[in-house]
Design a protein around this motif. Structure first.
Motif, PDB file in Angstrom:
ATOM      1  N   PHE A 104       0.832  -1.206   0.000  1.00  0.00           N
ATOM      2  CA  PHE A 104       0.000   0.000   0.000  1.00  0.00           C
ATOM      3  C   PHE A 104       0.869   1.258   0.000  1.00  0.00           C
ATOM      4  CE2 PHE A 104      -2.166   3.357   2.394  1.00  0.00           C
ATOM      5  CZ  PHE A 104      -3.316   3.503   1.640  1.00  0.00           C
ATOM      6  N   SER A 105       1.872   1.266   0.856  1.00  0.00           N
ATOM      7  CA  SER A 105       2.755   2.431   0.930  1.00  0.00           C
ATOM      8  C   SER A 105       3.491   2.652  -0.392  1.00  0.00           C
ATOM      9  CB  SER A 105       3.760   2.240   2.071  1.00  0.00           C
ATOM     10  OG  SER A 105       3.094   2.130   3.314  1.00  0.00           O
ATOM     11  N   GLN A 106       3.958   1.551  -0.991  1.00  0.00           N
ATOM     12  CA  GLN A 106       4.676   1.672  -2.258  1.00  0.00           C
ATOM     13  C   GLN A 106       3.754   2.215  -3.362  1.00  0.00           C
ATOM     14  OE1 GLN A 106       6.143  -2.293  -2.850  1.00  0.00           O
ATOM     15  NE2 GLN A 106       7.866  -2.048  -1.425  1.00  0.00           N
ATOM     16  N   LEU A 107       2.533   1.711  -3.423  1.00  0.00           N
ATOM     17  CA  LEU A 107       1.584   2.168  -4.445  1.00  0.00           C
ATOM     18  C   LEU A 107       1.196   3.623  -4.223  1.00  0.00           C
ATOM     19  CD1 LEU A 107      -0.692  -0.995  -4.687  1.00  0.00           C
ATOM     20  CD2 LEU A 107       0.789  -0.100  -6.485  1.00  0.00           C
ATOM     21  N   MET A 108       1.010   4.012  -2.970  1.00  0.00           N
ATOM     22  CA  MET A 108       0.668   5.402  -2.680  1.00  0.00           C
ATOM     23  C   MET A 108       1.807   6.331  -3.109  1.00  0.00           C
ATOM     24  SD  MET A 108      -2.344   5.983  -1.473  1.00  0.00           S
ATOM     25  CE  MET A 108      -2.056   7.603  -0.783  1.00  0.00           C
ATOM     26  N   SER A 109       3.029   5.931  -2.781  1.00  0.00           N
ATOM     27  CA  SER A 109       4.181   6.745  -3.139  1.00  0.00           C
ATOM     28  C   SER A 109       4.309   6.865  -4.664  1.00  0.00           C
ATOM     29  CB  SER A 109       5.447   6.128  -2.544  1.00  0.00           C
ATOM     30  OG  SER A 109       6.595   6.853  -2.930  1.00  0.00           O
ATOM     31  N   ALA A 110       4.156   5.745  -5.362  1.00  0.00           N
ATOM     32  CA  ALA A 110       4.260   5.772  -6.824  1.00  0.00           C
ATOM     33  C   ALA A 110       3.129   6.599  -7.435  1.00  0.00           C
ATOM     34  CB  ALA A 110       4.218   4.344  -7.369  1.00  0.00           C
ATOM     35  N   GLY A 111       1.933   6.473  -6.866  1.00  0.00           N
ATOM     36  CA  GLY A 111       0.804   7.228  -7.397  1.00  0.00           C
ATOM     37  C   GLY A 111       0.977   8.727  -7.227  1.00  0.00           C
ATOM     38  N   LEU A 112       1.423   9.152  -6.055  1.00  0.00           N
ATOM     39  CA  LEU A 112       1.604  10.592  -5.808  1.00  0.00           C
ATOM     40  C   LEU A 112       2.750  11.149  -6.640  1.00  0.00           C
ATOM     41  CD1 LEU A 112       1.039  10.667  -1.941  1.00  0.00           C
ATOM     42  CD2 LEU A 112      -0.517  11.434  -3.739  1.00  0.00           C
ATOM     43  N   THR A 113       3.792  10.332  -6.823  1.00  0.00           N
ATOM     44  CA  THR A 113       4.910  10.788  -7.668  1.00  0.00           C
ATOM     45  C   THR A 113       4.432  11.010  -9.102  1.00  0.00           C
ATOM     46  OG1 THR A 113       6.510   9.593  -6.301  1.00  0.00           O
ATOM     47  CG2 THR A 113       7.194  10.187  -8.529  1.00  0.00           C
ATOM     48  N   ALA A 114       3.659  10.066  -9.619  1.00  0.00           N
ATOM     49  CA  ALA A 114       3.121  10.220 -10.972  1.00  0.00           C
ATOM     50  C   ALA A 114       2.182  11.420 -11.058  1.00  0.00           C
ATOM     51  CB  ALA A 114       2.381   8.938 -11.375  1.00  0.00           C
ATOM     52  N   PHE A 115       1.437  11.660 -10.002  1.00  0.00           N
ATOM     53  CA  PHE A 115       0.522  12.807  -9.988  1.00  0.00           C
ATOM     54  C   PHE A 115       1.292  14.123 -10.099  1.00  0.00           C
ATOM     55  CE2 PHE A 115      -1.532  16.041  -7.226  1.00  0.00           C
ATOM     56  CZ  PHE A 115      -2.614  16.321  -8.037  1.00  0.00           C
ATOM     57  N   HIS A 116       2.367  14.233  -9.323  1.00  0.00           N
ATOM     58  CA  HIS A 116       3.166  15.462  -9.368  1.00  0.00           C
ATOM     59  C   HIS A 116       3.897  15.615 -10.699  1.00  0.00           C
ATOM     60  CE1 HIS A 116       2.254  16.529  -5.290  1.00  0.00           C
ATOM     61  NE2 HIS A 116       2.767  15.416  -4.795  1.00  0.00           N
ATOM     62  N   ASN A 117       4.096  14.514 -11.410  1.00  0.00           N
ATOM     63  CA  ASN A 117       4.713  14.576 -12.738  1.00  0.00           C
ATOM     64  C   ASN A 117       3.666  14.725 -13.844  1.00  0.00           C
ATOM     65  OD1 ASN A 117       7.261  14.246 -11.609  1.00  0.00           O
ATOM     66  ND2 ASN A 117       7.207  12.012 -11.817  1.00  0.00           N
ATOM     67  N   ASN A 118       2.412  15.001 -13.427  1.00  0.00           N
ATOM     68  CA  ASN A 118       1.290  15.169 -14.369  1.00  0.00           C
ATOM     69  C   ASN A 118       1.014  13.913 -15.190  1.00  0.00           C
ATOM     70  OD1 ASN A 118       0.711  17.844 -13.630  1.00  0.00           O
ATOM     71  ND2 ASN A 118       2.341  18.611 -14.964  1.00  0.00           N
ATOM     72  N   GLU A 119       1.447  12.778 -14.665  1.00  0.00           N
ATOM     73  CA  GLU A 119       1.118  11.503 -15.305  1.00  0.00           C
ATOM     74  C   GLU A 119      -0.155  10.980 -14.639  1.00  0.00           C
ATOM     75  OE1 GLU A 119       4.635   9.245 -14.637  1.00  0.00           O
ATOM     76  OE2 GLU A 119       5.738  10.147 -16.300  1.00  0.00           O
ATOM     77  N   HIS A 120      -1.241  11.610 -14.981  1.00  0.00           N
ATOM     78  CA  HIS A 120      -2.475  11.380 -14.245  1.00  0.00           C
ATOM     79  C   HIS A 120      -3.021   9.971 -14.423  1.00  0.00           C
ATOM     80  CE1 HIS A 120      -2.877  16.002 -14.623  1.00  0.00           C
ATOM     81  NE2 HIS A 120      -2.278  15.671 -13.504  1.00  0.00           N
ATOM     82  N   ALA A 121      -2.921   9.431 -15.608  1.00  0.00           N
ATOM     83  CA  ALA A 121      -3.438   8.075 -15.845  1.00  0.00           C
ATOM     84  C   ALA A 121      -2.662   7.059 -15.010  1.00  0.00           C
ATOM     85  CB  ALA A 121      -3.347   7.739 -17.323  1.00  0.00           C
ATOM     86  N   LEU A 122      -1.331   7.181 -15.008  1.00  0.00           N
ATOM     87  CA  LEU A 122      -0.506   6.274 -14.211  1.00  0.00           C
ATOM     88  C   LEU A 122      -0.798   6.453 -12.730  1.00  0.00           C
ATOM     89  CD1 LEU A 122       1.757   4.197 -14.010  1.00  0.00           C
ATOM     90  CD2 LEU A 122       3.412   6.098 -14.041  1.00  0.00           C
ATOM     91  N   ALA A 123      -0.928   7.701 -12.308  1.00  0.00           N
ATOM     92  CA  ALA A 123      -1.223   7.976 -10.902  1.00  0.00           C
ATOM     93  C   ALA A 123      -2.547   7.335 -10.494  1.00  0.00           C
ATOM     94  CB  ALA A 123      -1.266   9.479 -10.662  1.00  0.00           C
ATOM     95  N   ARG A 124      -3.539   7.466 -11.325  1.00  0.00           N
ATOM     96  CA  ARG A 124      -4.856   6.900 -11.004  1.00  0.00           C
ATOM     97  C   ARG A 124      -4.796   5.371 -10.934  1.00  0.00           C
ATOM     98  NH1 ARG A 124     -10.005   5.762 -13.226  1.00  0.00           N
ATOM     99  NH2 ARG A 124     -11.659   6.742 -11.992  1.00  0.00           N
ATOM    100  N   THR A 125      -4.032   4.752 -11.831  1.00  0.00           N
ATOM    101  CA  THR A 125      -3.891   3.293 -11.809  1.00  0.00           C
ATOM    102  C   THR A 125      -3.258   2.816 -10.513  1.00  0.00           C
ATOM    103  OG1 THR A 125      -3.690   3.233 -14.221  1.00  0.00           O
ATOM    104  CG2 THR A 125      -2.891   1.315 -13.002  1.00  0.00           C
TER     105      THR A 125
END
Length: 512
Positions: free
Chosen positions: A283-304
């Motif tokens: 869970f922690s790893q997925l949250m970290s990866a999702g927020l990182t993608a969000f800040h990089n404007n990779e919204h689709a990856l972040a949402r996944t």
């Protein structure tokens, strides 16, 4: 009973425990009388032998030890031989008091009956492992039985019978406590399993199965006792892997433990704990990866990534808030893309594409004013363009006064439409040219013979004349000539926009 007790009893008299079942009375009376006669005869012979042996010993003693007076010691310091000890008369040996043989036999029979009852109770208890769970009561029963054995050997039949009866009562009381003993053995077996003592657990469950051979808990416990030590080793190994943060290895060890013993609750709890730790880690790893993608404007990856995190913790407020931010960002990004597409379509005057983009924006948020205004603007442009294209593609429609009037109104409306791009301007010019031509009359000269009545549909009756000039807008007209005594004539005139002047002759020539 001990071996020594058994040998002593054998040397004195063989005592056979009676069976619990009772024979018919007649048989017992005959056997009793026979035993009483045998017993009396044995007593008599024993007494005679005892008297003869005692007399012989007394005669031998008196012959070897004559009675002499003892000398008086005058000087104790002189070395004189010590006098021989005076002969001691043997004690008077009196025969034991007479015992009723019949009563003694009955007492013996009663003692043997109680012995049989005691042995039966003891055998039943031994079959159900009472030595393991009977405790002090079982030990007391054995002790009392031992005392009874000693009394029986001494032919103290009545006390022996009483002791056997007491021991049998204790045995029956123990037998009534088998349910309690079963529960205690099961409980002690479970405790031994928890402590990892397979030998003790095995012993306890075996005793439980002696009490109740079909008991499922005892059967299961006995089976578990054979693997519990290995199970605890695997659990301990898993704990060490946990300490080293090797969660996958710990999970493997706990799974092996459960395969050996599916009932091992401690292994199951440990496995669940490791599952939770692994889930938390993922869970922690997925949250970290999702927020990182969000800040990089990779919204689709972040949402996944965040949706995977949500599947691990459906009720997590953290992931819900992060998904809300991502969804909002995705929503705004899509609105921006659609707005840019609509603006680009407007610039190229592709109003259908612009309308589609504005409608898509309004599906996301119906309160967005730019999309609402863009929708109205695009729809108006499409409507004007369609009407302009209609007149341009079908200029003959302008031959109708009504359609010509509508076209004029359309031109005025189109000139006020905004924005007015090149395509719209071209359409306006095209229709304006057609309207101008449609409004420009063509000179049509009608020739006749002054005898024929001339009428032009959509114009009116012109009467008789030899020549008349008409100014007609482009269109189709019908000229009719009539004269008395002559056949009517009918002629269609097509006036085209921009056409040169026309000359038409209309006369009635055919007599009737």
């Amino acid at each position: 009973m001990s071996k020594n007790d058994t040998s002593n009893r054998s040397s004195a008299e063989t005592i056979i425990p009676l069976s619990v079942s009772i024979e018919p009375k007649g048989t017992n009376q005959n056997d009793g009388l026979q035993r009483r006669h045998q017993f009396g005869l044995t007593i008599l012979i024993s007494a005679v032998i005892t008297l003869v042996a005692g007399g012989a010993w007394l005669l031998h003693y008196l012959s070897t030890n004559s009675l002499q007076p003892q000398p008086i010691a005058i000087n104790p310091t002189t070395n004189q031989p010590k006098p021989a000890p005076a002969a001691v008369a043997p004690p008077d040996t009196q025969p034991p008091p007479a015992v009723d043989p019949e009563k003694l036999a009955l007492d013996k029979q009663a003692a043997e009956q109680k012995l049989a009852e005691f042995l039966e109770a003891k055998n039943e208890l031994d079959k159900i492992g009472a030595a393991e769970w009977g405790g002090k009561s079982y030990a007391a029963m054995l002790e009392i039985g031992g005392r009874a054995d000693a009394l029986l050997i001494k032919k103290s039949y009545k006390p022996a019978a009483a002791e056997y009866a007491e021991a049998a009562i204790i045995g029956r009381q123990l037998a009534d406590r088998t349910d309690e003993a079963l529960l205690r053995m099961l409980q002690e077996g479970r405790i031994a399993l928890i402590d990892g003592d397979g030998a003790v657990a095995k012993s306890k469950f075996k005793v439980a199965l002696m009490i109740d051979p079909a008991n499922p808990l005892a059967q299961k416990g006995l089976k578990r006792s054979q693997t519990i030590e290995k199970v605890l080793q695997l659990i301990e190994s898993g704990k060490q892997h946990e300490k080293n943060n090797s969660l996958s290895r710990a999970r493997t060890e706990y799974q092996k433990a459960l395969q050996l013993d599916p009932e091992a609750d401690n292994a199951r709890r440990a496995l669940n704990r490791v599952h939770d730790l692994i889930k938390e880690q993922q869970f922690s790893q997925l949250m970290s990866a999702g927020l990182t993608a969000f800040h990089n404007n990779e919204h689709a990856l972040a949402r996944t990534r965040l949706l995977k995190a949500k599947s691990l913790k459906p009720g997590s407020r953290e992931v819900s808030e992060a998904l809300l931010q991502v969804n909002q960002a995705v929503r705004l990004a899509r609105i921006d893309r659609l707005r840019a597409a609509a603006q680009k379509a407007e610039q190229s005057e592709d109003w259908q594409a612009a309308l589609k983009s504005y409608l898509a924006v309004l599906e996301i948020d119906r309160n967005l004013q730019f999309a609402a205004r863009g929708k109205e603007r695009a729809a108006e442009q499409i409507r004007i363009a369609k009407r302009l294209d209609f007149y341009i593609s079908q200029p003959q429609a302008l031959e109708s006064d009504k359609q010509l009037a509508n076209a004029v109104l359309l031109l005025n409306e189109a000139k006020e439409a905004q924005p007015r791009g090149q395509k719209l301007t071209s359409r306006i010019k095209g229709l304006a040219r057609l309207v101008a031509l449609a409004q420009t009359p063509v000179i049509v000269t009608l020739e006749s013979d002054n005898f024929t009545q001339i009428a032009v549909y959509k114009v009116g009756k012109l009467g008789r004349f030899s020549e008349r000039e008409l100014k007609l807008r482009p269109g189709t007209y019908t000229v009719v000539g009539a004269r008395d005594g002559y056949q009517d004539v009918r002629q269609k005139i097509v006036v085209k926009a921009g056409q040169q002047a026309l000359r038409i002759t209309v006369k009635c020539r055919v007599k009737i």
